[in-house]
Structure formats: structure tokens, C-alpha cells
Scaffold this active site. Structure first.
Site, mmCIF file in Angstrom:
data_model
loop_
_atom_site.group_PDB
_atom_site.id
_atom_site.type_symbol
_atom_site.label_atom_id
_atom_site.label_comp_id
_atom_site.label_asym_id
_atom_site.label_seq_id
_atom_site.Cartn_x
_atom_site.Cartn_y
_atom_site.Cartn_z
ATOM 1 N N GLY A 8 32.311 53.642 -39.288
ATOM 2 C CA GLY A 8 31.081 53.396 -38.533
ATOM 3 C C GLY A 8 29.859 53.936 -39.256
ATOM 4 C CG LEU A 10 26.620 50.232 -42.525
ATOM 5 C CD1 LEU A 10 26.760 48.738 -42.800
ATOM 6 C CD2 LEU A 10 25.564 50.844 -43.440
ATOM 7 N N GLY A 11 26.226 52.825 -38.403
ATOM 8 C CA GLY A 11 25.778 53.000 -37.017
ATOM 9 C C GLY A 11 24.714 54.071 -36.885
ATOM 10 C CD GLN A 12 21.719 56.871 -32.152
ATOM 11 O OE1 GLN A 12 22.715 56.871 -31.444
ATOM 12 N NE2 GLN A 12 20.544 57.339 -31.746
ATOM 13 C CG ASP A 34 29.821 49.814 -40.166
ATOM 14 O OD1 ASP A 34 29.232 50.798 -39.696
ATOM 15 O OD2 ASP A 34 30.105 48.800 -39.482
ATOM 16 C CB ILE A 35 32.853 46.085 -38.886
ATOM 17 C CG1 ILE A 35 33.650 44.804 -38.597
ATOM 18 C CG2 ILE A 35 31.420 45.929 -38.381
ATOM 19 C CD1 ILE A 35 35.135 44.951 -38.733
ATOM 20 N NE ARG A 36 26.697 45.818 -39.371
ATOM 21 C CZ ARG A 36 26.443 47.034 -38.880
ATOM 22 N NH1 ARG A 36 27.376 47.971 -38.918
ATOM 23 N NH2 ARG A 36 25.284 47.309 -38.347
ATOM 24 C CG ASP A 53 38.816 45.300 -38.161
ATOM 25 O OD1 ASP A 53 39.136 44.132 -37.872
ATOM 26 O OD2 ASP A 53 38.766 46.226 -37.315
ATOM 27 C CE1 TYR A 142 30.091 56.787 -24.083
ATOM 28 C CE2 TYR A 142 30.864 55.337 -25.818
ATOM 29 C CZ TYR A 142 30.201 56.466 -25.420
ATOM 30 O OH TYR A 142 29.645 57.317 -26.362
HETATM 31 C C1 VAH Z 1 25.500 55.863 -24.937
HETATM 32 N N1 VAH Z 1 24.227 56.989 -26.688
HETATM 33 O O1 VAH Z 1 24.457 55.836 -24.289
HETATM 34 C C2 VAH Z 1 25.579 56.827 -26.125
HETATM 35 C C3 VAH Z 1 26.077 58.185 -25.676
HETATM 36 C C4 VAH Z 1 25.775 60.069 -24.040
HETATM 37 C C5 VAH Z 1 25.318 58.727 -24.466
HETATM 38 O O2 VAH Z 1 27.436 58.205 -25.449
HETATM 39 O O3 VAH Z 1 26.471 55.170 -24.685
#
Ligand code: VAH
Length: 318
Positions: A8, A10-12, A34-36, A53, A142
Site C-alpha cells: 500500500g 502509494l496510499g495516504q 502497490d496494486i498499481r 496484489d 472496516y
Molecule cells: C477512515 N481514515 O476514516 C480512516 C481511519 C480512524 C479513521 O481508519 O476510515
């Protein structure tokens, strides 16, 4: 940590953590995946980068062996709002990817970090100064993947001796890579809009408190935890950490100190509001402070000053 694989990347978090770790451990010692692939992205151009992946177990194992890594920083995951819209995909990536990464860590005996979140708590959790050890029955996909991930990481430590460590991140705020599909993203978007248009319509309602943290503190927390003395850790997956807790009108008021004409309005997104309502207002991070010296440096005022300064440069706005 000497040779690190980041998923991950390239993520935040991953895009900044990769650069942060390359500055500490050497560019060639941090393998970004990363995936791309994004040509020209500094994470891609400044050191080893591979397309991966995380749901492909063999591909992940082959990469870890190719680079002979001793640590895995597993960040690839869907965030809360996207996960709620695509729950099956979220389970496949968040849990399937995590399981594959833990199996690689077990096979190669690497150290292992993956983040949990305040999203690992639910409506039955005490909302004020949420304890390190408390009830965790989240009602979002999540959150289910985060609690399951915490339990799986602890299992791999107890059953197989894998050195797994994690933190429950609050909302993370950064100016480099915008977040993708989180509930706390309003606290990032507001800075961009304050500079671009002088106004912002929040999808989270006034009075909705959530824990937050500026990205530099998050990056330092990951490295500090991974370098901590294992014998001092009572907890592992995952530590409560936070820097501040605020609600939308408070961040708006702080921005107005810099942009007096800034206007805040509200158009609540019921899905993300319901997610935010199920999360703590504030969490207790005393265990992280006691066991590995966690210490956040930025509060709302200093973060706001730095965010606006760095975004003016990034957006070329005077
Ligand atoms: C989200 N930024 O909003 C993430 C994080 C605590 C928030 O897990 O899903």
C-alpha cells in the site's frame, strides 16, 4: 529493521512512510509495493518499487524472498466508507491480504506491522477516553476487519512467534497524499477547500468528536514502535494512539484564525455520520506512552499552521 517491504505504498500513509523510512534506512532498503504503478511518483522513482496484489500470496512471498526483507509494513487496505460500500471486497483485501502478509512473515521470520484503527471500536465501547483494553464490537465491515486483524496478528505472535506490532490510528491528516474513502477525510478536505474557495461543506455533523493525528506524528509512531524493545511490550495489536480530539466546528474555528473569511457549512452524509457516531470521541493512549514512549508533537493549532503553509506551497496559493 534493515530491509523493509511496504504494501500500500502509494496510499495516504504508505506514500509518506516509504519516503520517511528511505531517509532513515536508505532508499534501497525500503521496497515499496502497490496494486498499481504511478510513473513519476516519488515513491516509485526514489527506490525499489514493485506492483503487488496483496491477495496474491505467491507474488508477495516471491517479492519478500527476492529482496530478502526482515520487516513487513502491511498497509494495503480499504478504508471505512469504501469498505462499507464494498464489504465483500473489503474482507478479501483487508483480511485476505493480511493473512497472506502474516504467512510471509511467519515463513521468513520477519518483523511485522499493520495498522488498526479507532474504527475497531463500536457503539458498545466507552466513548470518552476509550481504554486500551475494552469491548470491541464494531458494526462496520472496516471495523470487523480491524478487530479481526488485531486478533489474527496477536495469534501469529503467540502461536508462531511472529514479531507483530500495530497501532489503532485515529484520523490521519496530511498534505501529501489525500486519503481515499475514509470517514475522517473531512478533516483533510477542509484545508484544501479553505485555500481554494474559502468555504467548506462538511459531510460530518457539528459536534461529532473524533480522534485525529498529523501525519508526521503517525510516521514517527510506526518507526518508534517497530524499533522498541520487544521485552517492554505488554500489548502488541494494537496500541491506542492519538494526538487530539476535535469536532468540525473546532477545526473550522482554527482555520478562521488564518483565513478570517472562511465559511463552514454542513451537509451530513448519513453513512459516514453513522460510522463516526459509532467511534470513540477520545481514546486513552497511556499504554503506548508507557510501553514504547509514544509522544505526539502536533496539536490542532500547530497542525493547522503547518497544513496551510505546506498546502499554499503545494497549490501555489499565496
Ligand atoms: C477512515 N481514515 O476514516 C480512516 C481511519 C480512524 C479513521 O481508519 O476510515
Amino acid at each position: 529493521m534493515k530491509k523493509i517491504l511496504v504494501t500500500g505504498a502509494l496510499g495516504q500513509i504508505g506514500s509518506e512512510l516509504t519516503m520517511h523510512m528511505r531517509n532513515i534506512y536508505g532508499a534501497n532498503n525500503v521496497v515499496a509495493t502497490d496494486i498499481r504503478r504511478i510513473e513519476g511518483h516519488e515513491t516509485v522513482e526514489s527506490g525499489p518499487f514493485e506492483v503487488l496484489d496483496v491477495t496474491n500470496a505467491k507474488q508477495m512471498a516471491d517479492l519478500a524472498k527476492k529482496y530478502n526483507v526482515d520487516s513487513i509494513i502491511h498497509l494495503a487496505a480499504l478504508l471505512s466508507a469504501v469498505a462499507e460500500a464494498k464489504p465483500v471486497l473489503a474482507w478479501e483485501i483487508n483480511m485476505g491480504g493480511l493473512f497472506n502478509a502474516l504467512e510471509v512473515a511467519r515463513e521468513l521470520n520477519t518483523a511485522f506491522f499493520t495498522p488498526s484503527s479507532i474504527g475497531a471500536f463500536g457503539p458498545g465501547t466507552p466513548k470518552i477516553k476509550t481504554p486500551q483494553d475494552t469491548i470491541q464490537r464494531p458494526q462496520t465491515m472496516y471495523g470487523v476487519t480491524k478487530v479481526s486483524g488485531e486478533l489474527l496478528c496477536d495469534y501469529y505472535f503467540k502461536k508462531f512467534g511472529v514479531d507483530t506490532r500495530g497501532v489503532r490510528f485515529p484520523g490521519l491528516i496530511s498534505y501529501t497524499t489525500p486519503p481515499g474513502g475514509g470517514t475522517t477525510d473531512y478533516a483533510v478536505d477542509i484545508y484544501y477547500e479553505a485555500l481554494k474557495s474559502g468555504k467548506y461543506t462538511s459531510f460530518i455533523g457539528e459536534g461529532t468528536y473524533m480522534d485525529m493525528m498529523y501525519m508526521p506524528d503517525a510516521l514517527n509512531a510506526i518507526v518508534t514502535l517497530m524499533e522498541a524493545d520487544s521485552s517492554k511490550l505488554i500489548h502488541r495489536n494494537a496500541f491506542n494512539i492519538t494526538a487530539m480530539s476535535f469536532e468540525p466546528s473546532q477545526i473550522a474555528a482554527e482555520i478562521k484564525k488564518h483565513i478570517p473569511n472562511f465559511e463552514m457549512s454542513y451537509d451530513v452524509d448519513p453513512v459516514r455520520q453513522a460510522i463516526a457516531n459509532s467511534w470513540p470521541d477520545s481514546i486513552d493512549d497511556s499504554a503506548a506512552k508507557a510501553e514504547w514512549g509514544f509522544n505526539a508533537k502536533y496539536d490542532l493549532a500547530s497542525m493547522t499552521s503547518d497544513m496551510l503553509l505546506k498546502l499554499r506551497e503545494k497549490l501555489n496559493i499565496k
